[in-house]
Design a protein around this motif. Structure first.
Motif, short mmCIF file in Angstrom:
data_model
loop_
_atom_site.label_atom_id
_atom_site.label_comp_id
_atom_site.label_asym_id
_atom_site.label_seq_id
_atom_site.Cartn_x
_atom_site.Cartn_y
_atom_site.Cartn_z
N PHE B 7 68.99 34.61 62.39
CA PHE B 7 69.63 35.26 63.32
C PHE B 7 69.43 36.87 62.87
N ALA B 8 69.40 37.44 61.86
CA ALA B 8 68.92 38.76 61.45
C ALA B 8 68.06 39.15 61.90
N GLN B 10 66.58 39.13 64.83
CA GLN B 10 66.66 39.61 66.30
C GLN B 10 67.28 41.03 66.40
N ALA B 12 67.07 42.16 69.98
CA ALA B 12 67.02 42.30 71.50
C ALA B 12 67.93 43.52 72.08
N VAL B 13 68.83 43.43 71.51
CA VAL B 13 69.91 44.48 72.01
C VAL B 13 69.62 45.68 71.61
N PRO B 14 69.10 46.82 72.38
CA PRO B 14 68.73 48.05 71.94
C PRO B 14 69.93 48.67 70.97
N VAL B 15 69.60 49.51 70.20
CA VAL B 15 70.72 50.09 69.25
C VAL B 15 70.84 51.13 69.98
N LEU B 16 72.18 51.56 70.23
CA LEU B 16 72.69 52.95 70.99
C LEU B 16 72.36 54.06 69.97
N PRO B 19 76.54 54.62 67.83
CA PRO B 19 77.32 53.53 68.09
C PRO B 19 78.79 53.62 68.16
N ALA B 20 79.33 54.58 67.26
CA ALA B 20 80.93 54.42 67.15
C ALA B 20 80.95 55.53 68.08
N ARG B 21 81.69 55.30 69.08
CA ARG B 21 82.40 55.99 70.34
C ARG B 21 83.39 55.45 70.83
N GLY B 22 84.75 56.13 70.60
CA GLY B 22 86.04 55.80 70.99
C GLY B 22 85.90 55.59 72.39
N TYR B 23 86.90 54.91 73.07
CA TYR B 23 86.96 54.58 74.36
C TYR B 23 87.18 56.09 75.27
N LYS B 26 84.67 58.62 75.32
CA LYS B 26 83.64 58.07 76.17
C LYS B 26 84.17 58.84 77.68
N ARG B 298 80.01 50.44 83.01
CA ARG B 298 78.53 50.58 82.40
C ARG B 298 78.54 50.23 80.92
N SER C 274 68.40 37.18 72.66
CA SER C 274 69.18 37.05 73.59
C SER C 274 68.17 37.63 74.95
N LYS E 159 74.77 42.05 61.99
CA LYS E 159 74.85 42.97 61.03
C LYS E 159 75.65 43.97 61.04
N THR E 165 80.70 48.91 64.49
CA THR E 165 81.41 49.84 65.60
C THR E 165 81.10 49.71 66.98
N ARG E 166 80.63 48.68 67.22
CA ARG E 166 80.31 48.49 68.81
C ARG E 166 81.46 48.01 69.41
N TYR E 167 81.77 48.30 70.54
CA TYR E 167 82.57 47.97 71.54
C TYR E 167 82.25 46.49 72.34
#
Ligand SMILES: Nc1ncnc2c1ncn2[C@@H]1O[C@H](COP(=O)(O)OP(=O)(O)OP(=O)(O)O)[C@@H](O)[C@H]1O
Ligand SMILES: Nc1ncnc2c1ncn2[C@@H]1O[C@H](COP(=O)(O)OP(=O)(O)OP(=O)(O)O)[C@@H](O)[C@H]1O
Ligand SMILES: [Mg+2]
Ligand SMILES: [Mg+2]
Lengths: 316, 298, 332, 509, 353
Positions: B7-8, B10, B12-16, B19-23, B26, B298, C274, E159, E165-167
Motif C-alpha cells: 500500500f505504501a 501508492q 495517487a492522491v496528490p499531496v496538498l 495538509p494541516a488546516r483546520g476547518y 479554511k 470542495r 485509487s 503514511k 493531519t488530513r480531513y
C-alpha cells in the motif's frame, strides 16, 4: 388525508390555549397600575377602588384568567379601559384593516419575490441574479419604518402622488376597492412588502438554483420537455416551501405592521397596540395580541393543511 | 505477482501543499476571497470601531448641545455631520449611538445563540420525551409573530434597554433552538456518532467533540443572519418608544426624534436611518458570505 | 458496413465552472443500430458524463465540448430548440441510475409518462394515457392501473426503475442510454431488470449504451464492451474478447480483482492505488501510476488508440498486444 | 356642503357620551361641540381672555341666606338633538349620571372624568321646570368656574337607545351647536351643523367638521401638506418653515398653560432651599426654549402670564441671569465642581408636554451650568400621572429619590391655576399640591377668596396668592404654551381663544 | 475481569471451543407512525427471532436483500439499539447483564465498520484525531493515543506523515474506509462487525480492502461478522454464511454448503440471481419475481411463501423452524420441505434435483 387534517386541528388546540395564557399573562409582567388609563389624573381613591371592582381587577389572577377565557370563547374580550368600548369590536375592525394591509403587502411581496427569485435562480450567477440578490438584500436590511418615512416625503409631499396617511377618504369603515382607496393603500403596502419580498426572493432563488441541479430536472430535460414544461415542474416542486415561507411571512406582517401603521396612521392593530401599550389598556392589549395570534395560528394551520396537498410526500 | 500489495507505494492522491488546516481557518480563507463579504466586513468593522472607540474618537460631547446651533447641515464648520434638534454634534451622537444600537442588536443574538444552542443540543441529542416537551413549548412561542412578540414583551415590561434586549432574546431563542435541534437530530443519526458511541465515550464527550462542532456551524450561520433582523427590530422598538430612553443616543431613537426635522434638514434627519440600513446590509452580506464560505464541499 | 446509428469522434468534455474537471478526453466509438454497448469503468471515469453529453444535458455555460457526435444522422452538437427537444426522449432517451431521484416527486408516474409522450407525439390526453398504461404493463409492473396514479416515493426501487424504463421507451427511441440502471438495486431485482432490458432491446431493435461498473451486468446485456479509465476509452472489444482476453492492464486487473469462486482463501490480485482525479490527471497514461507494467514512456506520453477489426486499445504495454502488423494507427 | 377636516393630536376620538375623556383639550372636540354646560366659557373671542357666560343657565346666583346654595335659572325653548326638550329634570338626571352611582344612568366612565372637576357639589334639586338648586360643601365663591366642565346629555336619547351608553356614544344627543353624524373609533368623528341651535350668534359656520385623530405630529403635518386635512393642532415646530412656505398659516394665542418643574419641598429634597429654587429659575434661558419650539411658546415669569388679572406684582423677577444664579448656588454651598444632584420624573411626550424630551434636555444642560446635576426618570404620560397623584412623599417618588416632576399644567381658572397647588389642604394625596408647599398666609387668603363673591376683590386676592407662589419660587416655570394651529388657505376663518376651550363653530371654509 | 482491562485481546476466557458470540432469539420491532384513531400500533418487524453463534477466529457472512434486517441485527449486537427481546452471550458472558464499566469494556471488545465511509468520519476531525479519539475516551493520554493512531494508520497503508493531519474529504473512498478500519482496531477488539464495509468501493479498491481485512484478521486473531448483499464477496471472505429474509434466518451453514448445496428456495434464488460472467451462457430467466414484501405486515407462516414456487397450504399455516438439513448438522434450514413431518408434499431433495 382527513386524519392528517384532524390531527393538525387537534394539535392547534393546546397551542391556542397556551397562546391565551401567554397573552393574558403578558400584561401582568407590566409594572404600574392598569387603572391609570381609566381614571383621570387626580381621581380620588374611592373612585379608583370602585373602578377596580367594576373591571374585576380585584380578583385573583387565575380567576381573572378563567373568567376572561370563558368570555373570550363566547366572543367577549371585555371592554377597553381607555375607550370603554367592546374590545372585540375594537380589535375586529382593526384586525380587518391590518389583514387588508398585510394581505396586499403579502401579495405584492410574494409576487415580486417569486418572480425575482425565479429569474435569479434560473440565471444563477448572471446579472439578473445580481440585481435580484441586491434587491433582496436591501429588502431584508432596510428598516421599514424609515423607508415608510422616506417614501412619504418623496411620494406624498414632494410628488403628491399618494396620500400621506389614513385608510381612505371616508375612513376604513367605508372601504371600497376604488382608485381613491387603493391610493391610500399603496405606500404602506409597499413599505410593508419589502421584507417578505426580500425573504421570498432569497428563498425562491436558492430553491430554483438548487432544483435546477437536481437529477430529476436533468431527467426532465432528457425527456425532451420544453423549458415551459420544466418550469411547471419546478414551480410545483418549489410551491410547498414557498407556501410555507410566504404563510409565515404574511403572518409576520400582521405583527410587523405595528411600525408601519404608526408611520402611516393606518387604523389597524399596530395602531391599536401602540395605544394599548402606552395607555396600559390591559383588556385591549390582551385582546389584540390574542386575536392576532389566533389569526397567525389559523394561518399556520392553513399552510400546514395545504402543504401536503401540494406535496404528496408529506402527510398521508 | 503482477500487482503489488504494498500500500505504501501508492501516491495517487496528490499531496496538498499544507495538509494541516483546520476547518475554521479554511472558512476564514474562503471568506477572505469573497470581495462582497470582505467589503461588508470592513464596513461593519469600521462602524463597530467607531462605536467602541467613541469616547476617544468622538469630536464632541454627545449630550451637550446649543440652541443656536441646532439642525446645522452636514459639513458645517466643526460639525462634520451637522447637528441634531438640540444642537448636539451628529457625528459624536451617531458614534455613541452605535454603541447602544449595536449592543441592543448584538446582545440578543449572542444570548439567543448561547441559550438556544444549549437547549437545542439537549433536545436533539437526548431526543424522545425531553425533545418533545421542549419543542412543544417552543411551538407556543412560534404562535406569536416575532415583531408582535417583541413589541408585546417590551410593551408589557415597559420601555428600557434591558427590557428590549430581554424581549428580543426571547424572540430569537426559540428560532435558534429549532435550528440547533434539527441539526443535532440530523447529526446524531450520522454513522460517526454511532462510531463514537461504539468507542464507549461519554455522552458529554461525544457532544463536545463530535456533535457541537458540526451543530455550531449551521447555528452560527443562522445567528449571523439574525444580526440584521435584531438590529432593525431593536431600533424599531426604540423608534416606538419602547427601547432606549432619551437623552441616550441610539439610532432608532434618534431617527424618531429627528423625524420632524426632515423638511428642514433632510440629510441630517436621514442619517440615523441610513446607519441602521448600512449596518444591517453589512450584517446581511457578511452572513451570506459566511454561509457560502462554510458550505465548502470542495 | 452500414452507417452506424451513433458515431462519436474525439469527444472532449471539460468543465470550467467552479468545479473544474477534464472529464472526457477524445472519446470515439461507433454503435450500429440494434447493438448494445457496455461502457465499463470505475467511479469517476466519465461514464455518466459521456451519456449526458450525448443528450447535451450539461449546463452550457460551464461546459466546453469539442469533437463530434452523430446520432441517427443528426449532428447532436448542432441541435437547437425544438429539434433538441425532439431528439431528447424521441431519438435518444435515458434511464438513470437512481430512479428515486430521476422522477419528479410531486407528479404521479403516469402523469410523467403521459406528459413525455405528449411532448413528442401529437396525441390527445386519453390516448397518451392509454399508451402510458400499455408501457407500464409492458415492463411487467403488476397492477399497472394503480401504479399509474402512484407517486414515485410510493413505489419500491425495482418498480421505479421499471417505470423509468417504461418512460424512456414510451416514445420508441432508437437509442437508449442506460446509466447504471441496476446498481442501486438488490441482486434479485437487478437480474430482473437486466433481463427485461435485454428482452425489450430485442423486441424494439433499438441500440443501447449500457453503463456499469459491474462486469457481470455488462456481460448479461452487452454485445461489446468499452472500458473507460480516467476520461478515456482504453479498450474496446466484444464481450467475449474482454472477458477472456483482456489486453489493457487495467481491464486485466479489474477482472482479476473480481472476487469469484476460484480465488477463495487466496489474496485478491488487487489493482493498487485509487482512481485518478479528473481535475489533476497525470501527463502520460492516466493508469500509469497504478500500473505494474508502466515504463518511462507511459508516464510521459499519452498512449494512442489503435484499432484492429473493431477491437481497440490504448496502451503502450498491453498484457496481450494487438498484433502490430495488422495495426493501422487510428487518426488522432 | 362646506367641510372642514381637522387633524387632532389625540390617538382616539374623545368620549362622545357627554363628558369627554383625554383631558381639557378634548372639550373643544366632543364636549362643547355636541353639548352645552350650564355656565359656558366665552371661547369665540381671541383678543382678550374669555370669561364665564350663560350657557344652558341664563342666570345663577348664590342664596344670600345660605351661601352654599346656588340657584340656576334655565334657558327656555332649548331642544336636544333628538328633539326632546331641555328642562330641569335633565339637569338633575345628568348630575345623577356622574354623581349618584345608584342611579340607573350612572356612567362610571363619565363620572370618573368629571367628578374631580366639580368637587364642591354635595346635593341638588329641581326647583321647578326651569330652575335648579345646587348645594356646595362649603361656601365657595369660585364654584361657577367648575361648571363649564359639566355637560348635559339627553336623557330621552339614552332611554331610546335602551339605556346603553355604548350605543349613545355613536348616536350622541346634546344641545350643542354640532350634532354627531358619524363615529369611527380611532379614525374619525363627523360633526354636522345644528341649524336649530339656541344661540344664533354661535351657529356653526361650516356644515361639517371632520375630526381625524393623528397622534404623530409629523404625520399630522404631512397630512396637511398633502391636502388630506385643513386644520391641524400642534404642528411639529421644525416643520413650520415648510408649512409656512407652502402657504399654510400658523395661528397661535396665549394659552392658560404652564410647563414647569414642580419642586418637592418635603424634607430631604434638595429644593427645600429657596436659594436653589430661585437659582434654577434664573439659570434657564427661556428664549432658547422658545427658539427650540420655533416660536411656539412664550417665556413664563410665573404660574400665569403677566397679562392675567391674577398675576400680581411678584418681587422675585424671573429672568436669565447666570451670575445671580451661580451666586445663589454658591451661597447654598454648591458649584459646578461640587454639584447638587436631583432626580426628576418626566414624560416621554403627550398632550400638554410640548417637546418634552428636547426641552428637558435643554434644561438639564442649563442647570448643569450652575452646578445642578439633573437626572431624569423618563416614564409614560399615564405613569407620570401616577407619580403626580402620589405626591412627592409617595413611595413611588420619594422611594426612588425623585424630587421634582415635570408636567404641563392647565391654568384656566383660579382653582386649576392656583388653589390646587397652593392650598396646604391639597397636599397629596388629598390633592395635587405635589411638593407639599404650605404657607399659612396663602391658606388664609384662599379661605377669604371662597367667600368673596365680588369678582374684583376675588381677582385681587388671587393675585396675592400668585405673588406668594412666585416669590417662594414654588416651581421652575419655563414656558407657556401658545396652542398652535396651522390652517390651510382654504380655511377662511378661525378664531383662537386664549384657552384650551376652542370654539369650532368659528371655523369657516 | 477487572484485571483484564489492559489487554483484552489475550483474554480468551472460554477457550477455543466457546463461541465468541452467541445470539438467541433477538427481536426488534420498530413502531410505525400510525393513523390518529388507530387502535393497534403497527411495527416494522426488522429483526424477528434471530439466533446464531460465531466461532472464534471465524468470519460469519450475513446476506439478504435490502431491508431484511442485516444492519439492524448488527446494531443490536453492537448495542447501538436495545433489543426488544433476546439474549447475547459474549465469550461465555451474558451481555444483557453488563452495565456501567463492564459495558464499556464489552464495547471495546466489539467494533464496527460502517458502509458509508464518509458519514462514519467526523468531517471536523483530522483522521489521526478520529483514530485517537476512542483510546482517549478510555483514558489513554493524548500523546500515547496519537502514537497508537499513527501506528495503526501505517498498518492500514496510510503514511501518517502524509495523511495524519488530513480531513476526511481530502481522502478517497478506499482511504477513508481504511481509516474506519484503523479506528475499529484502536481498541484491539475481538469481534469486528463489517456492515457493507466494502459495498461502496470501486471494484479495484474493494479488492485491496478485502485483502487488508484478511491480513488483519490473521494478525490480530479477529472474528468478523461480515454483512453484505454481494454474494461473491461473502463467498470469498466467510467461513460460515447466514441468509436472512424479512428479519428471520432462513438458512445457515458453512460457506461450501450454502454455495455448493443450498437448500432453501430463497437462497437458491439469491444465488442464481448472480450474473453469470460468461457471455456464451447468459442468465435466461429470473429466479425470483417481484420485490420483497412489506415488513410492516409480514405474511403468515413462512414469510417467503408469496414468492416461493413451491408454496403449499402448510406454508401459510405454520412458521417453519430452523432445523438441521439432512446429513449435515452444521447446516440449518427453515423450510417446511426440510421437515418430513411438516405435511409439505415435496422435499428439498426432490426440488433441488
Ligand atoms: N457538472 C460537472 N462539473 C464538474 N465536474 C463534473 C461534472 N459532472 C461530472 N464531473 C466530474 O467528472 C468526472 C466523471 O464523472 P462521471 O459522473 O461521468 O463518473 P462515472 O463514471 O459516471 O462514475 P459513477 O460510477 O460514480 O457514476 C468526475 O470526476 C466528476 O466529478
Ligand atoms: N430506526 C428505524 N426505525 C424504523 N424502521 C427501521 C429503523 N431502522 C431500520 N428500520 C427498518 O427495518 C428494516 C430492516 O432494516 P435494516 O437496515 O436492518 O436492513 P438491511 O438488511 O441492513 O438493508 P440494507 O441492505 O438496505 O442495508 C427495514 O424495513 C427498515 O426500513
Ligand atoms: Mg455515473
Ligand atoms: Mg444495511
Amino acid at each position: 388525508m382527513f386524519s392528517y387534517i384532524l390531527k393538525r386541528l387537534l394539535y392547534a388546540i393546546p397551542i391556542a390555549l397556551s397562546v391565551t395564557v401567554l397573552s393574558f399573562m403578558l400584561v401582568y409582567l407590566a409594572p404600574g397600575d392598569p387603572l391609570n388609563a381609566i381614571a383621570p389624573a387626580d381621581a380620588p381613591a374611592d373612585v379608583i377602588a370602585a373602578l377596580k371592582s367594576a373591571y374585576g381587577l380585584d380578583k385573583p389572577v387565575p380567576v381573572q384568567y378563567g373568567m376572561w377565557l370563558l368570555r373570550a370563547v363566547q366572543g367577549d374580550l371585555g371592554t377597553s379601559i381607555a375607550s370603554g368600548r367592546q374590545v372585540v369590536t375594537e380589535v375586529m375592525s382593526a384586525v380587518s384593516n391590518t389583514l387588508l394591509l398585510a394581505g396586499v403587502a403579502g401579495f405584492i411581496g410574494v409576487l415580486f419575490g417569486c418572480v425575482l427569485g425565479a429569474l435569479a435562480g434560473y440565471w444563477h450567477g448572471g446579472w439578473i441574479d445580481r440585481i435580484a440578490t441586491f434587491l433582496s438584500v436591501i429588502g431584508v436590511s432596510v428598516p421599514h419604518y424609515w423607508l415608510g418615512l422616506v417614501l412619504t416625503i418623496i411620494f406624498s409631499i414632494w410628488l403628491g402622488w399618494f396620500p400621506a396617511m389614513g385608510a381612505g377618504p371616508g375612513g376604513s369603515s367605508e372601504w371600497l376597492w376604488d382608485y381613491e382607496h387603493i391610493r391610500h393603500l399603496i405606500l404602506p403596502a409597499i413599505t410593508l412588502a419589502v421584507i417578505p419580498m426580500g425573504i421570498i426572493t432569497r428563498t425562491v432563488r436558492a430553491l430554483v438554483a438548487d432544483m435546477l441541479e437536481q437529477e430529476f430536472v436533468i431527467a426532465l430535460r432528457a425527456r425532451g420537455l420544453s423549458n415551459r414544461a420544466i418550469f411547471r415542474h419546478i414551480a410545483k416542486n418549489t410551491a410547498p416551501t414557498v407556501l410555507a415561507v410566504a404563510g409565515l411571512q404574511i403572518g409576520y406582517l400582521m405583527g410587523g405592521s405595528i411600525l408601519v401603521e404608526t408611520v402611516f396612521a393606518w387604523p389597524g392593530t399596530g395602531f391599536l397596540l401602540n395605544t394599548a401599550i402606552f395607555q396600559r389598556d390591559m383588556p385591549l392589549l390582551q385582546g389584540t395580541i390574542l386575536v392576532l395570534c389566533m389569526f397567525f395560528v389559523g394561518l399556520n394551520l392553513i399552510v400546514d393543511i395545504l402543504q401536503p396537498l401540494l406535496d404528496p410526500r408529506m402527510g398521508r | 505477482m503482477a500487482f503489488s500489495l504494498n500500500f505504501a507505494s501508492q501516491v495517487a492522491v496528490p499531496v496538498l501543499p499544507t495538509p494541516a488546516r483546520g476547518y475554521w481557518s479554511k472558512v476564514l480563507r474562503q471568506l477572505m476571497r469573497d470581495p462582497v463579504a470582505m467589503t461588508a466586513a470592513l464596513v461593519v468593522f469600521l462602524i463597530v470601531c467607531a462605536a467602541v472607540f467613541a469616547p476617544w474618537l468622538a469630536p464632541m460631547d454627545p449630550y451637550k448641545g446649543s440652541m443656536i446651533k441646532r439642525l446645522l447641515p452636514i459639513g458645517s464648520e466643526g460639525y462634520l455631520l451637522g447637528t441634531d434638534e438640540l444642537g448636539r454634534d451628529m457625528l459624536s451622537r451617531l458614534m455613541y449611538g452605535g454603541r447602544l444600537s449595536l449592543l441592543m442588536g448584538v446582545t440578543p443574538v449572542l444570548a439567543a445563540f448561547g441559550i438556544g444552542t444549549s437547549i437545542g443540543l439537549l433536545a436533539g441529542y437526548v431526543g424522545g420525551r425531553v425533545n418533545m416537551v421542549i419543542m412543544r413549548v417552543l411551538d407556543v412561542f412560534y404562535a406569536f409573530p416575532s415583531v408582535l412578540l417583541a413589541v408585546a414583551i417590551s410593551g408589557a415590561l415597559g420601555p428600557g434597554m434591558t427590557n428590549s434586549i430581554l424581549a428580543l432574546t426571547l424572540v430569537f431563542v426559540p428560532q435558534v433552538v429549532r435550528v440547533a435541534e434539527s441539526v443535532t437530530t440530523q447529526v446524531r443519526k450520522l454513522d460517526y456518532i454511532e462510531a463514537a458511541r461504539m468507542s464507549g465515550a461519554s455522552a458529554f464527550s461525544i457532544i463536545r467533540v463530535h456533535v457541537l462542532g458540526n451543530v455550531l456551524g449551521p447555528v452560527f450561520v443562522y445567528a449571523t443572519g439574525l444580526l440584521s433582523v435584531s438590529m432593525i427590530l431593536a431600533a424599531g422598538l426604540s423608534f416606538l418608544g419602547l427601547g432606549v430612553k432619551p437623552p441616550e443616543p441610539e439610532w432608532g431613537l434618534m431617527l424618531n426624534t429627528l423625524r420632524s426635522a426632515i423638511f428642514r434638514n433632510p440629510w441630517v434627519a436621514a442619517l440615523p436611518g441610513l446607519l441602521i440600513f448600512i449596518t444591517s446590509i453589512g450584517f446581511n452580506l457578511l452572513a451570506d458570505g459566511v454561509r457560502s464560505a462554510m458550505d465548502i464541499r470542495r | 458496413m452500414s452507417k452506424p446509428l451513433v458515431s462519436v469522434r474525439d469527444l472532449t468534455v471539460e468543465f470550467v465552472g467552479n468545479r473544474r474537471a477534464h472529464a472526457l478526453d477524445k472519446i470515439s466509438f461507433d454503435l450500429q443500430a440494434g447493438e448494445v454497448l457496455g461502457l465499463l469503468g470505475e467511479s469517476g471515469s466519465g461514464k455518466s458524463v459521456s451519456l449526458r453529453t450525448l443528450l447535451r444535458l450539461h449546463p452550457q455555460r460551464t461546459t466546453r465540448i469539442s469533437g463530434s457526435m452523430e446520432v441517427d444522422g443528426m449532428d447532436v452538437l448542432a441541435l437547437k430548440g425544438r429539434e433538441l427537444e425532439a431528439y431528447r426522449g424521441g431519438t435518444a432517451s435515458m434511464v438513470f441510475q437512481e430512479p428515486g431521484l430521476a422522477f419528479d416527486p410531486v407528479y404521479t408516474i403516469g402523469q410523467q409518462i403521459t406528459e413525455a409522450i405528449r411532448a413528442h407525439e401529437a396525441l390527445d390526453h386519453r390516448s397518451a394515457m392509454q399508451r402510458a398504461l400499455q408501457m407500464l404493463e409492458r415492463v411487467q409492473i403488476p397492477q399497472a392501473r394503480r401504479r399509474y396514479d402512484a407517486y414515485p416515493h410510493e413505489l419500491s426501487g425495482g418498480m421505479r426503475q421499471r417505470a423509468m424504463i417504461a418512460l424512456a421507451l414510451a416514445c420508441k427511441p432508437r437509442l437508449l442510454l442506460a446509466d447504471e440502471p441496476t446498481t442501486a438495486l438488490d441482486a434479485t431485482v437487478q437480474i430482473q431488470i437486466l433481463l427485461l432490458l435485454r428482452e425489450l432491446q430485442k423486441e424494439t431493435g433499438m441500440s443501447v449504451i449500457f453503463v456499469t461498473h459491474d462486469i457481470g451486468a455488462a456481460v448479461e446485456v452487452a454485445d461489446k464492451i468499452a472500458v473507460m479509465y480516467g476520461g478515456r476509452i482504453v479498450e474496446e472489444n466484444s464481450v467475449a474478447g474482454i472477458v477472456h482476453n483482456p489486453r489493457h492492464p487495467y481491464t486485466a486487473g479489474l477482472l482479476a480483482s473480481t472476487v469469484s469462486t476460484e480465488n477463495r482463501g487466496k489474496p485478491l490480485l488487487a489493482v493498487p492505488g485509487s482512481p485518478p482525479d479528473l481535475s489533476a490527471l497525470p501527463p502520460g497514461c492516466s493508469f500509469a501510476p497504478r500500473c505494474s507494467n508502466a515504463r518511462q514512456q507511459c508516464t510521459s506520453e499519452k498512449p494512442q488508440v489503435i484499432s484492429v477489426n473493431g477491437e481497440r486499445l490504448a496502451c503502450w504495454n498491453p498484457v496481450s498486444p494487438l498484433l502490430k502488423e495488422e495495426t493501422e494507427l487510428a487518426t488522432a | 356642503e362646506t367641510v372642514a377636516r381637522y387633524g387632532i393630536s389625540m390617538a382616539d376620538i374623545p368620549l362622545t357620551t357627554g363628558q369627554p375623556d383625554r383631558g381639557a383639550g378634548a372639550y373643544q372636540f366632543t364636549g362643547h361641540t355636541i353639548y352645552d354646560p350650564l355656565i359656558a366659557w366665552e371661547a369665540n373671542i381671541g383678543t382678550r381672555p374669555g370669561k364665564l357666560i350663560p350657557g344652558l343657565a341664563t342666570e345663577w346666583k348664590v342664596d344670600p341666606k345660605d351661601q352654599k346654595k346656588w340657584l340656576f335659572t334655565l334657558r327656555k325653548g332649548v331642544k336636544f338633538h333628538d328633539g326632546s326638550d331641555f328642562k330641569a329634570d335633565a339637569v338633575v338626571w345628568n348630575l345623577d349620571k356622574v354623581l349618584n352611582d345608584k342611579s340607573p344612568q350612572f356612567d362610571a366612565k363619565q363620572s370618573a372624568q368629571v367628578r374631580p372637576r366639580i368637587p364642591s357639589i354635595v346635593s341638588y334639586r329641581k326647583v321647578n321646570d326651569y330652575a335648579v338648586e345646587i348645594t356646595t360643601k362649603e361656601v365657595d365663591a369660585l364654584f361657577p368656574y367648575q361648571l363649564p366642565w359639566f355637560l348635559i346629555s339627553s336623557p330621552a336619547q339614552w332611554e331610546k337607545l335602551g339605556r346603553d351608553w355604548n350605543k349613545f356614544a355613536s348616536q350622541a344627543s346634546g344641545t350643542g351647536p354640532f350634532k354627531l353624524d358619524k363615529l369611527v373609533p380611532r379614525e374619525r368623528a363627523e360633526l354636522v351643523k345644528n341649524a336649530g341651535y339656541w344661540d344664533k350668534s354661535r351657529l356653526a359656520q361650516t356644515d361639517r367638521v371632520i375630526l381625524l385623530p393623528i397622534p404623530d405630529a409629523l404625520t399630522r403635518a404631512n397630512a396637511l401638506l398633502n391636502g388630506q386635512v385643513d386644520i391641524i393642532e400642534t404642528p411639529p415646530p421644525d416643520v413650520l418653515p415648510q408649512l409656512k412656505s407652502s402657504g399654510f398659516k400658523l395661528v397661535t394665542n396665549v394659552t392658560p398653560h404652564v410647563w414647569p418643574y414642580h419642586f418637592s419641598t418635603q424634607p430631604g429634597s434638595p429644593w427645600t432651599d429657596i436659594r436653589v429654587r430661585k437659582a434654577a429659575n434664573l439659570a434657564v434661558d427661556r428664549s432658547g426654549i422658545v427658539a427650540l419650539m420655533n416660536g411656539l411658546a412664550v417665556p413664563a415669569y410665573g404660574q400665569l402670564d403677566p397679562t392675567s388679572p391674577w398675576f400680581g406684582k411678584p418681587t422675585f423677577k424671573i429672568k436669565y441671569d447666570l451670575a445671580a444664579a451661580r451666586a445663589l448656588m454658591a451661597q447654598a454651598g454648591y458649584s459646578p465642581s461640587k454639584p447638587l444632584k436631583a432626580k426628576i420624573v418626566i414624560a416621554q411626550g403627550g398632550t400638554g408636554q410640548m417637546l418634552s424630551l428636547p426641552m428637558n434636555e435643554y434644561i438639564q444642560q442649563s442647570l448643569a451650568e450652575i452646578g445642578i446635576q439633573v437626572q431624569f426618570e423618563v416614564v409614560e404620560l399615564e405613569t407620570l400621572y401616577l407619580h403626580w397623584r402620589s405626591g412627592a412623599k409617595g413611595d413611588i417618588n420619594a422611594g426612588k429619590g425623585i424630587t421634582a416632576i415635570n408636567l404641563g399644567y392647565v391654568t384656566a381658572d383660579p382653582f386649576y391655576a392656583l388653589t390646587r397647588f397652593a392650598d396646604s389642604r391639597y397636599v397629596a394625596p388629598n390633592g395635587v399640591n405635589w411638593g407639599g408647599w404650605s404657607n399659612p398666609k396663602v391658606d388664609a387668603e384662599l379661605d377669604q377668596i371662597r367667600t368673596t363673591f365680588d369678582v374684583k376683590a376675588q381677582d385681587k386676592l388671587l393675585a396675592q396668592v400668585h405673588q406668594a407662589m412666585v416669590d417662594d419660587a414654588l416651581m421652575l416655570w419655563v414656558v407657556h404654551d401658545v396652542n398652535p394651529h396651522v390652517i390651510s388657505p382654504k380655511v377662511k376663518g378661525f378664531i383662537q381663544a386664549q384657552h384650551w376651550f376652542q370654539d369650532l363653530t368659528t371655523i369657516r371654509m | 475481569m477487572k484485571q483484564e482491562t489492559v489487554n483484552l485481546a489475550s483474554s480468551d476466557r472460554g477457550g477455543p471451543a466457546q463461541p465468541l458470540l452467541m445470539i438467541k432469539d433477538l427481536k426488534k420491532y420498530f413502531p410505525v407512525r400510525g393513523e390518529l384513531f388507530q387502535r393497534e400500533r403497527k411495527f416494522v418487524h426488522a429483526v424477528d427471532g434471530v439466533s446464531f453463534s460465531v466461532a472464534k477466529g471465524k468470519t460469519l457472512g450475513i446476506v439478504g436483500e435490502s431491508g431484511c434486517g442485516k444492519s439492524t441485527t448488527a446494531r443490536l449486537i453492537a448495542r447501538l439499539l436495545t433489543p426488544d427481546s433476546g439474549s447475547m452471550i459474549f465469550d461465555g458472558e451474558g451481555v444483557a447483564e453488563f452495565g456501567g464499566l463492564e459495558f464499556k469494556e464489552f464495547r471495546r471488545n466489539l467494533q464496527m465498520v460502517f458502509q458509508d465511509s464518509f458519514a462514519s468520519l467526523n468531517p471536523r476531525l483530522t483522521i489521526s484525531e478520529t483514530v485517537a479519539y476512542g483510546p482517549q475516551a478510555h483514558g489513554v493520554s493524548k500523546a500515547q493515543a496519537t502514537e497508537r493512531a499513527h501506528a495503526l494508520l501505517t498498518r492500514v497503508g496510510l503514511k501518517p506523515e502524509l495523511f495524519a493531519t488530513r480531513y476526511p474529504h481530502e481522502l478517497s473512498g478506499g482511504q477513508r474506509q481504511r481509516v474506519n478500519i484503523a479506528r475499529a482496531l484502536a481498541f484491539e477488539p475481538r469481534l469486528v462487525i463489517l456492515d457493507e464495509a466494502v459495498a461502496a468501493l470501486d471494484k479495484s479498491v474493494q479488492a485491496q480492502v478485502l485483502n487488508l481485512l484478511q491480513e488483519l484478521k490473521a494478525e490480530h486473531d479477529l472474528t468478523y461478522l461480515f454483512i453484505s448483499h454481494d454474494l461473491h464477496v461473502v463467498h470469498y471472505i466467510s467461513d460460515e454464511v447466514m441468509v436472512m429474509y424479512m428479519g428471520q434466518v432462513v438458512e445457515m451453514g458453512p460457506v461450501e454448503d450454502i454455495y455448493g448445496n443450498s437448500r432453501h428456495p430463497y437462497t437458491r434464488a439469491l444465488l442464481s440471481a448472480v450474473p453469470s460472467m460468461d457471455p456464451a451462457n447468459r442468465t435466461q430467466h429470473t429466479p425470483l419475481s417481484g420485490d420483497p414484501p412489506n415488513p410492516i405486515n409480514p405474511p403468515s407462516g413462512c414469510r417467503f411463501r408469496e414468492r416461493c414456487p413451491h408454496a403449499e397450504t402448510v406454508c401459510a399455516a405454520q412458521v417453519p423452524a430452523l432445523m438441521a438439513a439432512a446429513g449435515n448438522a452444521a447446516h440449518t434450514v427453515a423450510c417446511h420441505m426440510n421437515n418430513p413431518l411438516s405435511g409439505h408434499t415435496q422435499t428439498l431433495m426432490e426440488v433441488a434435483a
